[in-house]
Motif scaffolding. Structure first.
Motif, PDB file in Angstrom:
ATOM      1  N   TYR A 253       0.760  -1.106  -0.034  1.00  0.00           N
ATOM      2  CA  TYR A 253       0.079   0.027  -0.077  1.00  0.00           C
ATOM      3  C   TYR A 253       0.826   1.349  -0.209  1.00  0.00           C
ATOM      4  CZ  TYR A 253      -3.524  -3.137   1.192  1.00  0.00           C
ATOM      5  OH  TYR A 253      -4.816  -4.246   1.324  1.00  0.00           O
ATOM      6  N   ILE A 254       0.229   2.341  -0.558  1.00  0.00           N
ATOM      7  CA  ILE A 254       1.278   3.669  -0.553  1.00  0.00           C
ATOM      8  C   ILE A 254       0.228   4.542   0.238  1.00  0.00           C
ATOM      9  CG2 ILE A 254       1.955   5.595  -1.774  1.00  0.00           C
ATOM     10  CD1 ILE A 254       2.090   3.722  -4.244  1.00  0.00           C
ATOM     11  N   ARG A 255       0.544   4.995   1.535  1.00  0.00           N
ATOM     12  CA  ARG A 255      -0.277   5.955   2.452  1.00  0.00           C
ATOM     13  C   ARG A 255       0.204   7.396   1.824  1.00  0.00           C
ATOM     14  NH1 ARG A 255      -3.644   4.528   5.519  1.00  0.00           N
ATOM     15  NH2 ARG A 255      -3.668   6.548   6.368  1.00  0.00           N
ATOM     16  N   VAL A 256      -0.990   7.851   1.610  1.00  0.00           N
ATOM     17  CA  VAL A 256      -0.811   9.667   0.844  1.00  0.00           C
ATOM     18  C   VAL A 256      -1.938  10.298   1.885  1.00  0.00           C
ATOM     19  CG1 VAL A 256      -0.419   8.596  -1.396  1.00  0.00           C
ATOM     20  CG2 VAL A 256      -2.902   8.987  -0.844  1.00  0.00           C
ATOM     21  N   LYS A 257      -1.564  11.565   1.832  1.00  0.00           N
ATOM     22  CA  LYS A 257      -2.386  12.737   1.933  1.00  0.00           C
ATOM     23  C   LYS A 257      -2.566  13.659   0.795  1.00  0.00           C
ATOM     24  CE  LYS A 257       1.394  14.962   4.292  1.00  0.00           C
ATOM     25  NZ  LYS A 257       2.121  15.599   5.575  1.00  0.00           N
ATOM     26  N   GLY A 258      -3.648  14.416   0.812  1.00  0.00           N
ATOM     27  CA  GLY A 258      -3.975  15.110  -0.372  1.00  0.00           C
ATOM     28  C   GLY A 258      -5.303  15.903  -0.281  1.00  0.00           C
ATOM     29  N   VAL A 259      -5.653  16.286  -1.472  1.00  0.00           N
ATOM     30  CA  VAL A 259      -6.786  17.209  -1.640  1.00  0.00           C
ATOM     31  C   VAL A 259      -7.452  16.726  -2.885  1.00  0.00           C
ATOM     32  CG1 VAL A 259      -6.190  19.099  -0.447  1.00  0.00           C
ATOM     33  CG2 VAL A 259      -5.823  19.027  -2.687  1.00  0.00           C
ATOM     34  N   ILE A 260      -8.909  16.575  -3.001  1.00  0.00           N
ATOM     35  CA  ILE A 260      -9.653  16.416  -3.878  1.00  0.00           C
ATOM     36  C   ILE A 260     -10.570  17.753  -4.106  1.00  0.00           C
ATOM     37  CG2 ILE A 260     -11.286  15.024  -2.241  1.00  0.00           C
ATOM     38  CD1 ILE A 260     -12.630  13.607  -4.797  1.00  0.00           C
TER      39      ILE A 260
ATOM     40  N   ALA B 187     -12.424  14.799 -11.151  1.00  0.00           N
ATOM     41  CA  ALA B 187     -11.981  15.847 -10.080  1.00  0.00           C
ATOM     42  C   ALA B 187     -10.591  16.017 -10.190  1.00  0.00           C
ATOM     43  CB  ALA B 187     -12.245  15.002  -8.703  1.00  0.00           C
ATOM     44  N   THR B 188      -9.952  16.951  -9.262  1.00  0.00           N
ATOM     45  CA  THR B 188      -8.590  17.275  -9.491  1.00  0.00           C
ATOM     46  C   THR B 188      -8.147  16.714  -8.107  1.00  0.00           C
ATOM     47  OG1 THR B 188      -8.627  19.058 -10.850  1.00  0.00           O
ATOM     48  CG2 THR B 188      -6.775  19.018  -9.699  1.00  0.00           C
ATOM     49  N   PHE B 189      -7.075  15.840  -8.179  1.00  0.00           N
ATOM     50  CA  PHE B 189      -6.451  15.283  -6.933  1.00  0.00           C
ATOM     51  C   PHE B 189      -4.921  15.971  -6.941  1.00  0.00           C
ATOM     52  CE2 PHE B 189      -9.577  12.517  -8.065  1.00  0.00           C
ATOM     53  CZ  PHE B 189     -10.138  11.944  -6.925  1.00  0.00           C
ATOM     54  N   ILE B 190      -4.616  16.204  -5.696  1.00  0.00           N
ATOM     55  CA  ILE B 190      -3.040  16.513  -5.272  1.00  0.00           C
ATOM     56  C   ILE B 190      -2.687  15.654  -4.049  1.00  0.00           C
ATOM     57  CG2 ILE B 190      -1.472  18.388  -4.588  1.00  0.00           C
ATOM     58  CD1 ILE B 190      -3.357  20.547  -5.708  1.00  0.00           C
ATOM     59  N   ILE B 191      -1.712  14.547  -4.478  1.00  0.00           N
ATOM     60  CA  ILE B 191      -1.387  13.722  -3.309  1.00  0.00           C
ATOM     61  C   ILE B 191       0.182  14.011  -3.222  1.00  0.00           C
ATOM     62  CG2 ILE B 191      -3.030  12.165  -3.879  1.00  0.00           C
ATOM     63  CD1 ILE B 191      -1.295  10.478  -5.301  1.00  0.00           C
ATOM     64  N   GLU B 192       0.640  13.494  -1.952  1.00  0.00           N
ATOM     65  CA  GLU B 192       2.122  13.213  -1.666  1.00  0.00           C
ATOM     66  C   GLU B 192       2.096  12.183  -0.639  1.00  0.00           C
ATOM     67  OE1 GLU B 192       3.664  16.436   0.556  1.00  0.00           O
ATOM     68  OE2 GLU B 192       1.556  17.250   1.251  1.00  0.00           O
ATOM     69  N   GLN B 193       3.175  11.512  -0.666  1.00  0.00           N
ATOM     70  CA  GLN B 193       3.480  10.527   0.194  1.00  0.00           C
ATOM     71  C   GLN B 193       3.241  10.969   1.913  1.00  0.00           C
ATOM     72  OE1 GLN B 193       5.485   7.706  -0.919  1.00  0.00           O
ATOM     73  NE2 GLN B 193       4.740   6.680   1.021  1.00  0.00           N
ATOM     74  N   ASP B 194       2.422  10.038   2.624  1.00  0.00           N
ATOM     75  CA  ASP B 194       2.336  10.576   3.966  1.00  0.00           C
ATOM     76  C   ASP B 194       3.123   9.672   4.775  1.00  0.00           C
ATOM     77  OD1 ASP B 194       1.089  11.287   6.542  1.00  0.00           O
ATOM     78  OD2 ASP B 194      -0.774  10.521   6.006  1.00  0.00           O
ATOM     79  N   ASP B 195       4.162  10.192   5.399  1.00  0.00           N
ATOM     80  CA  ASP B 195       5.190   9.446   6.137  1.00  0.00           C
ATOM     81  C   ASP B 195       4.826   9.575   7.673  1.00  0.00           C
ATOM     82  OD1 ASP B 195       6.751   8.710   3.841  1.00  0.00           O
ATOM     83  OD2 ASP B 195       7.709  10.652   3.988  1.00  0.00           O
ATOM     84  N   SER B 196       3.639  10.378   8.066  1.00  0.00           N
ATOM     85  CA  SER B 196       3.363  10.399   9.438  1.00  0.00           C
ATOM     86  C   SER B 196       2.701   9.345   9.935  1.00  0.00           C
ATOM     87  CB  SER B 196       2.273  11.706   9.519  1.00  0.00           C
ATOM     88  OG  SER B 196       1.109  11.275   8.777  1.00  0.00           O
ATOM     89  N   VAL B 197       2.356   8.248   9.286  1.00  0.00           N
ATOM     90  CA  VAL B 197       1.713   7.211   9.706  1.00  0.00           C
ATOM     91  C   VAL B 197       3.126   6.226  10.157  1.00  0.00           C
ATOM     92  CG1 VAL B 197       0.472   5.100   9.441  1.00  0.00           C
ATOM     93  CG2 VAL B 197      -0.365   7.228   8.316  1.00  0.00           C
ATOM     94  N   VAL B 198       3.169   6.068  11.504  1.00  0.00           N
ATOM     95  CA  VAL B 198       4.413   5.375  12.114  1.00  0.00           C
ATOM     96  C   VAL B 198       3.665   4.227  12.686  1.00  0.00           C
ATOM     97  CG1 VAL B 198       6.523   5.518  13.423  1.00  0.00           C
ATOM     98  CG2 VAL B 198       5.685   7.293  12.332  1.00  0.00           C
ATOM     99  N   THR B 199       4.604   3.051  12.730  1.00  0.00           N
ATOM    100  CA  THR B 199       4.063   1.650  13.147  1.00  0.00           C
ATOM    101  C   THR B 199       4.658   1.693  14.571  1.00  0.00           C
ATOM    102  OG1 THR B 199       4.058   0.314  11.220  1.00  0.00           O
ATOM    103  CG2 THR B 199       4.139  -0.629  13.295  1.00  0.00           C
ATOM    104  N   LYS B 200       3.916   1.720  15.749  1.00  0.00           N
ATOM    105  CA  LYS B 200       4.428   1.789  17.119  1.00  0.00           C
ATOM    106  C   LYS B 200       5.388   0.398  17.270  1.00  0.00           C
ATOM    107  CE  LYS B 200       3.035   2.032  21.806  1.00  0.00           C
ATOM    108  NZ  LYS B 200       2.269   2.113  22.947  1.00  0.00           N
ATOM    109  N   GLU B 201       6.253   0.771  17.996  1.00  0.00           N
ATOM    110  CA  GLU B 201       7.257  -0.482  18.227  1.00  0.00           C
ATOM    111  C   GLU B 201       7.078  -0.892  19.555  1.00  0.00           C
ATOM    112  OE1 GLU B 201       9.522  -1.986  16.214  1.00  0.00           O
ATOM    113  OE2 GLU B 201       8.598  -0.682  14.664  1.00  0.00           O
ATOM    114  N   TYR B 202       6.971  -2.117  20.130  1.00  0.00           N
ATOM    115  CA  TYR B 202       6.651  -2.704  21.317  1.00  0.00           C
ATOM    116  C   TYR B 202       8.059  -3.375  21.854  1.00  0.00           C
ATOM    117  CZ  TYR B 202       1.858  -1.773  20.126  1.00  0.00           C
ATOM    118  OH  TYR B 202       0.692  -1.428  19.791  1.00  0.00           O
ATOM    119  N   THR B 203       8.228  -3.132  23.091  1.00  0.00           N
ATOM    120  CA  THR B 203       9.611  -3.794  23.497  1.00  0.00           C
ATOM    121  C   THR B 203       9.262  -5.218  24.032  1.00  0.00           C
ATOM    122  OG1 THR B 203       9.170  -2.984  25.857  1.00  0.00           O
ATOM    123  CG2 THR B 203      10.450  -1.687  24.397  1.00  0.00           C
ATOM    124  N   MET B 204      10.490  -5.687  23.930  1.00  0.00           N
ATOM    125  CA  MET B 204      10.235  -7.224  24.390  1.00  0.00           C
ATOM    126  C   MET B 204      10.386  -7.521  25.858  1.00  0.00           C
ATOM    127  SD  MET B 204      12.867 -10.525  23.176  1.00  0.00           S
ATOM    128  CE  MET B 204      12.228 -10.493  21.454  1.00  0.00           C
TER     129      MET B 204
END
Length: 157
Positions: free
Chosen positions: A34-41, A78-95
């Protein structure tokens, strides 16, 4: 980097969507396909994931909020403007120390490391919510037993 494209909104099954041009998706980073994006329509902001399709361009599903906010409808361009959304970070859990200790004691560190990243994350996530020492020990013993049996689909509880 922002990418602009125009696309006609169409329906597939019960969902509205658009195809994102290959020239754009080739420049974006995938995570598990998948490609996470944020943008506008049409000036309405959204955050979504582009969905891969076999032998076809990535698809962007357009929901009712996007349709209303973008003042558009099925069949319109429709007109779309999209960019990569790097704000979605997977939470790390400690062992847990106990798991680490028992993996080492039983020579199963390599076996645990061979599990898929998502499987390891699921195990550590589950263990992070365990409240009692007794439950923690019981679940860690299950993991150790399954790893000794060379299971790659380790499951708890």
């Amino acid at each position: 980097m922002k990418h602009t494209f125009k696309a006609r909104i169409y329906k597939t099954g019960i969902n509205w969507c658009v195809d994102v041009p290959l020239t754009i998706t080739k420049q974006l980073k995938t995570i598990k396909g998948y490609i996470r994006v944020k943008g506008v329509i049409n000036s309405f902001e959204f955050s979504k994931a582009l969905v891969p399709l076999k032998n076809a361009p990535y698809r962007l599903f357009v929901n009712l909020n996007m349709m209303k906010g973008g003042n558009t409808s099925l069949g319109q361009i429709a007109t779309f403007i999209i960019e990569q959304d790097d704000s979605v970070v997977t939470k790390e859990y400690t062992m847990p120390a106990l798991l680490k200790e028992l993996l080492q004691k039983n020579n199963l560190v390599m076996a645990f490391n061979r599990l898929t990243e998502s499987r390891k994350r699921d195990i550590l996530k589950y263990l992070s919510f365990v409240k009692t020492e007794e439950t923690l020990m019981r679940n860690i013993n299950k993991i150790i037993t399954q790893l000794k049996c060379k299971e790659t689909n380790v499951r708890i509880p």
